[in-house]
Design a protein around this motif. Structure first.
Motif, short mmCIF file in Angstrom:
data_model
loop_
_atom_site.label_atom_id
_atom_site.label_comp_id
_atom_site.label_asym_id
_atom_site.label_seq_id
_atom_site.Cartn_x
_atom_site.Cartn_y
_atom_site.Cartn_z
N ALA A 1 -6.25 2.87 6.13
CA ALA A 1 -6.58 4.36 5.39
C ALA A 1 -5.11 5.67 5.48
CB ALA A 1 -7.83 4.53 5.62
N ASN B 1 -4.28 -1.97 -2.44
CA ASN B 1 -5.24 -2.66 -1.87
C ASN B 1 -5.01 -1.96 0.12
OD1 ASN B 1 -6.26 -4.19 -3.50
ND2 ASN B 1 -5.49 -5.70 -4.06
N GLY C 1 1.13 3.11 -3.19
CA GLY C 1 0.14 2.68 -4.30
C GLY C 1 -1.33 3.78 -3.45
N ASN C 2 -0.23 5.14 -2.87
CA ASN C 2 -2.32 5.66 -1.70
C ASN C 2 -1.75 7.39 -2.63
OD1 ASN C 2 0.46 7.70 -0.12
ND2 ASN C 2 1.31 5.34 0.91
N ALA D 1 0.67 -1.38 0.07
CA ALA D 1 -0.14 -0.26 0.10
C ALA D 1 1.08 0.92 0.13
CB ALA D 1 -0.67 0.07 1.29
N SER D 2 2.24 0.80 0.63
CA SER D 2 3.12 2.75 0.56
C SER D 2 3.44 2.93 -0.95
CB SER D 2 4.41 2.05 1.26
OG SER D 2 3.62 1.39 2.49
N GLY E 1 -8.86 0.37 -4.09
CA GLY E 1 -8.34 1.73 -4.18
C GLY E 1 -8.31 1.94 -5.79
N CYS F 1 11.92 -12.74 2.78
CA CYS F 1 10.27 -12.87 3.06
C CYS F 1 10.76 -13.60 4.13
CB CYS F 1 9.92 -13.59 1.80
SG CYS F 1 8.48 -13.75 2.43
N VAL F 2 9.60 -13.76 5.17
CA VAL F 2 9.45 -14.23 6.23
C VAL F 2 8.10 -15.18 6.23
CG1 VAL F 2 8.64 -14.11 8.50
CG2 VAL F 2 10.34 -12.90 8.09
N GLY G 1 -1.98 5.66 7.33
CA GLY G 1 -1.09 4.95 7.44
C GLY G 1 0.15 6.19 7.18
N VAL G 2 -0.08 6.57 6.36
CA VAL G 2 1.26 7.50 5.89
C VAL G 2 1.23 8.78 7.26
CG1 VAL G 2 2.21 9.25 4.52
CG2 VAL G 2 1.23 6.84 3.24
N SER G 3 -0.17 9.06 6.97
CA SER G 3 -0.63 10.25 7.97
C SER G 3 0.11 9.82 9.51
CB SER G 3 -2.08 11.00 8.09
OG SER G 3 -2.01 10.85 6.86
N ALA H 1 5.28 -5.93 10.68
CA ALA H 1 4.25 -4.56 9.45
C ALA H 1 3.80 -5.22 8.32
CB ALA H 1 5.76 -3.84 10.19
N ALA H 2 3.84 -6.38 7.71
CA ALA H 2 3.68 -6.80 6.59
C ALA H 2 2.37 -6.57 5.92
CB ALA H 2 3.68 -8.53 6.99
N GLY I 1 -0.17 10.20 -0.54
CA GLY I 1 0.00 10.59 -0.36
C GLY I 1 -0.42 12.16 0.75
N TYR J 1 -7.39 3.91 -9.26
CA TYR J 1 -7.27 6.39 -8.80
C TYR J 1 -6.80 6.13 -10.22
CZ TYR J 1 -5.56 7.34 -4.28
OH TYR J 1 -6.02 7.48 -2.79
C1 LIG Z 1 -5.80 3.12 -1.70
C2 LIG Z 1 -4.78 3.97 -1.46
C3 LIG Z 1 -4.81 5.07 -0.96
C4 LIG Z 1 -4.06 5.58 0.07
N1 LIG Z 1 -4.15 6.72 0.19
C5 LIG Z 1 -3.48 7.16 1.49
C6 LIG Z 1 -3.57 8.95 1.61
O1 LIG Z 1 -3.56 9.08 1.22
N2 LIG Z 1 -2.72 9.14 2.86
C7 LIG Z 1 -2.05 8.09 4.14
O2 LIG Z 1 -1.87 8.69 5.16
N3 LIG Z 1 -2.49 6.52 3.95
C8 LIG Z 1 -3.07 6.17 2.35
N4 LIG Z 1 -3.56 5.31 2.58
C9 LIG Z 1 -3.45 4.02 3.19
C10 LIG Z 1 -1.58 3.29 3.22
O3 LIG Z 1 -0.76 3.83 2.11
C11 LIG Z 1 -1.57 2.55 4.50
O4 LIG Z 1 -2.07 3.07 5.54
C12 LIG Z 1 -0.08 2.63 4.73
O5 LIG Z 1 1.04 2.39 3.78
C13 LIG Z 1 0.39 0.51 5.23
O6 LIG Z 1 2.13 0.77 5.18
P1 LIG Z 1 2.05 -0.62 5.54
O7 LIG Z 1 3.90 -0.60 6.26
O8 LIG Z 1 1.71 -1.01 7.08
O9 LIG Z 1 2.19 -1.76 4.98
P2 LIG Z 1 2.25 -2.02 3.47
O10 LIG Z 1 3.34 -0.79 2.37
O11 LIG Z 1 0.77 -2.32 2.51
O12 LIG Z 1 3.95 -3.23 3.55
C14 LIG Z 1 3.58 -4.20 4.10
C15 LIG Z 1 5.05 -5.55 3.41
O13 LIG Z 1 5.49 -6.14 4.12
C16 LIG Z 1 6.36 -6.81 3.19
N5 LIG Z 1 5.84 -8.48 3.12
C17 LIG Z 1 4.57 -8.97 3.52
N6 LIG Z 1 4.77 -10.42 4.07
C18 LIG Z 1 5.86 -10.16 4.44
C19 LIG Z 1 7.04 -11.56 4.91
N7 LIG Z 1 6.45 -12.76 4.91
N8 LIG Z 1 8.10 -11.44 4.78
C20 LIG Z 1 8.60 -9.98 4.65
N9 LIG Z 1 8.16 -9.59 4.04
C21 LIG Z 1 6.61 -9.34 3.99
C22 LIG Z 1 5.60 -6.57 1.73
O14 LIG Z 1 5.89 -6.37 0.38
C23 LIG Z 1 5.47 -4.58 1.46
O15 LIG Z 1 5.73 -4.44 1.41
C24 LIG Z 1 -3.91 5.16 1.54
C25 LIG Z 1 -4.08 2.92 1.19
C26 LIG Z 1 -4.43 2.92 -0.22
C27 LIG Z 1 -4.62 1.48 -0.95
#
Ligand SMILES: Cc1cc2nc3c(=O)[nH]c(=O)nc-3n(C[C@H](O)[C@H](O)[C@H](O)COP(=O)(O)OP(=O)(O)OC[C@H]3O[C@@H](n4cnc5c(N)ncnc54)[C@H](O)[C@@H]3O)c2cc1C
Length: 480
Positions: free
Chosen positions: A358, A331, A63-64, A60-61, A242, A189-190, A360-362, A218-219, A66, A244
């Motif tokens: 929704a 997603n 595809g958001n 998701a990080s 989501g 990959c874990v 996570g960046v913020s 934080a996967a 920002g 765009y």
């Molecule tokens: C369409 C959309 C729009 C959004 N817009 C915004 C916005 O405008 N502002 C905002 O604040 N937030 C927004 N968000 C939310 C934000 O993008 C997410 O909350 C945030 O990116 C989540 O970050 P994360 O690090 O938890 O997950 P992710 O970015 O999904 O990272 C998880 C990582 O874990 C890795 N992983 C998974 N399984 C394993 C494993 N077994 N071993 C090792 N690595 C693994 C994956 O490959 C991935 O790189 C949006 C999200 C979406 C989808």
């Protein structure tokens, strides 16, 4: 997400750590994983981050939109507290990391008197949650955003909303964490997590085995699987798609200044798709919101994109004059009703969860801080120490002499910089994520060859061996 090739259950006993011990193992190289790794790296604790993909920002990080929001949820909620703690910090954080950020404000717009009345309730909630907010009439809203539709009769103005280079934030955060001493492992990959008798956990990855005192899950969409591997609480994750449109940044000379969101969306209590003037100058229209089955499926569909297009052209009619250069989907991680999840596991005492649907960046600065508090409260004895931000490289983005990607104004210097540092790009996709080269109007038609040549030159490999993304994706291009 990686394919788990074999499963190692918590009962298995044959795992031998092949690497030095870690205080904290962070699983996932998205914004939450790197932010937590950075925060832990500014203490005396040792930290390793494991990302399944060939590069960071794979979920998701990347595809958001920002948007660094200043108001998302009612006062008293966990989300409201993360947002209000993080929001005032962005100028400082992005300044230190040399990541682009603009506090552009947002307008939540109403088309009827009834919708304006409903916004009064939002105004009250936003203020009580700690956000600056005001209710403005249609004329004032149009003064704030001249491209706004004449049909808008009122709006909730949130002046502290911002836009951020959210992918750049992931890499700069990881870079600083690495300079502080964090070990960042990509293509790792874990695939197993085994509890040891001494209370540590063997973290089994496709790159080897590490032993860690604490494990942070934080996967993203993989949090359920990682918890299952560790024998932790079951987590049911629903991928929430989501979609765009991306409009070219050259928009017939017209520039949008403010994020615009319809007050009323498709479902009860929802907002509609937003128009977001991104940090790169391109405009995003979306997102849609649909639950899907397959976490790895990020396909787009015409019907939902048409809906986003129509909803956005109702708020900003000029979007119809924009050039659509791309559509994409990502997603979200939906776990229950709340957006943010940060807790110690109820079954495995050294396992911690960090997830956000929704915003996570913020929320990332505040969630990283709270995760460190949680780890300290669970026995991590690690006082703070100074970070290495004075060693972060500057950004070479404004050397106009040698532009490689003319659509996005990306210079040779910026590409060269992306190929260096602690968390260097090693593929076309890696350069694209870090610099935005090949993401403009021509989508790389003009500069792809030159980018590949520069990667080959930097890595001292043949052009045909340059990787598009991970292992096995050689571009196979021959030099003329
Ligand atoms: C369409 C959309 C729009 C959004 N817009 C915004 C916005 O405008 N502002 C905002 O604040 N937030 C927004 N968000 C939310 C934000 O993008 C997410 O909350 C945030 O990116 C989540 O970050 P994360 O690090 O938890 O997950 P992710 O970015 O999904 O990272 C998880 C990582 O874990 C890795 N992983 C998974 N399984 C394993 C494993 N077994 N071993 C090792 N690595 C693994 C994956 O490959 C991935 O790189 C949006 C999200 C979406 C989808």
């Amino acid at each position: 997400m990686c394919t788990i090739k074999f499963l190692v259950t918590p009962q298995a006993t044959s795992i031998r750590p092949s690497h030095a011990d870690l205080d904290v193992a962070v699983i996932g190289g998205g914004i939450l994983g790197v932010s937590i790794a950075l925060r832990v790296s500014t203490t005396t604790a040792s930290v390793g981050l494991f990302e399944a993909d060939a590069d960071l920002a794979a979920g998701a990080s990347k595809g958001n939109a920002g948007v660094a929001t200043s108001y998302f949820a009612p006062p008293g909620t966990r989300e409201a507290s993360y947002v209000t703690t993080s929001s005032p910090r962005w100028e400082d954080i992005c300044g230190r990391l040399a990541v682009a950020f603009r506090r552009c404000g947002a307008l939540v717009v109403a088309f009827t008197g009834e919708e304006v009345e409903a916004l009064r309730g939002d105004l009250e909630l936003a203020r009580r949650a700690g956000a600056r907010a005001e209710l403005v009439d249609g004329a004032r809203a149009r003064a704030l955003e001249p491209l706004l539709s004449d049909r808008v009769v009122g709006a909730l103005h949130l002046p502290d909303e911002g836009v951020i280079d959210s992918i750049g934030l992931v890499f700069a955060t990881a870079e600083l964490a690495a300079l502080n001493g964090a070990k960042i492992h990509r293509d790792a990959c874990v695939i197993g997590l085994e509890a040891q008798a001494d209370g540590t956990t063997s973290v089994v990855t496709t790159r080897g085995v590490w032993r860690a005192r604490f494990v942070v899950n934080a996967a993203g969409l993989g949090v359920g699987e990682v918890n299952r591997l560790a024998g932790g609480e079951p987590i049911h994750v629903t991928p929430r798609r989501g979609q765009y449109w991306v409009l070219d940044r050259a928009w017939e000379g017209r520039a949008m200044s403010t994020i615009v969101v319809p007050a009323v969306g498709p479902g009860p209590g929802t907002r509609g798709p937003q128009v977001v003037p991104t940090i790169s100058g391109s405009i995003l229209l979306g997102p849609t919101v649909d639950d899907v089955d397959d976490p790895g499926d990020t396909s787009t569909d015409e019907q939902r994109l048409s809906y986003a297009w129509e909803a956005c052209s109702a708020t900003i009619p000029d979007v119809v004059r924009g050039v659509r250069i791309k559509a994409f989907a990502a997603n979200r991680v939906a776990i229950g009703d709340e957006s943010a999840h940060l807790r110690r596991d109820a079954l495995v005492p050294n396992l911690f969860l960090a997830a956000n649907r929704a915003i996570g960046v913020s929320c990332s600065p505040a969630m990283a801080e709270e995760m460190l508090e949680l780890l300290r409260g669970s026995g991590l004895d690690a006082p703070d120490r100074p970070d290495a931000s004075d060693r972060l490289p500057g950004r070479a983005l404004d050397d106009r002499d040698d532009v490689v990607c003319t659509c996005q104004g990306v210079t040779a210097g910026a590409i060269e910089e992306s190929l260096g540092g602690e968390v260097a790009a090693s593929s076309v996709a890696g350069v694209r994520k870090r610099t935005r080269a090949m993401t403009g109007r021509c989508q790389g038609a003009d500069c792809f060859d030159e980018v590949c040549r520069r990667i080959a030159g930097h890595l001292e490999c043949s052009l045909e061996d340059v990787l598009f993304a991970g292992v096995g994706t050689e571009i196979g291009m021959r030099r003329e």
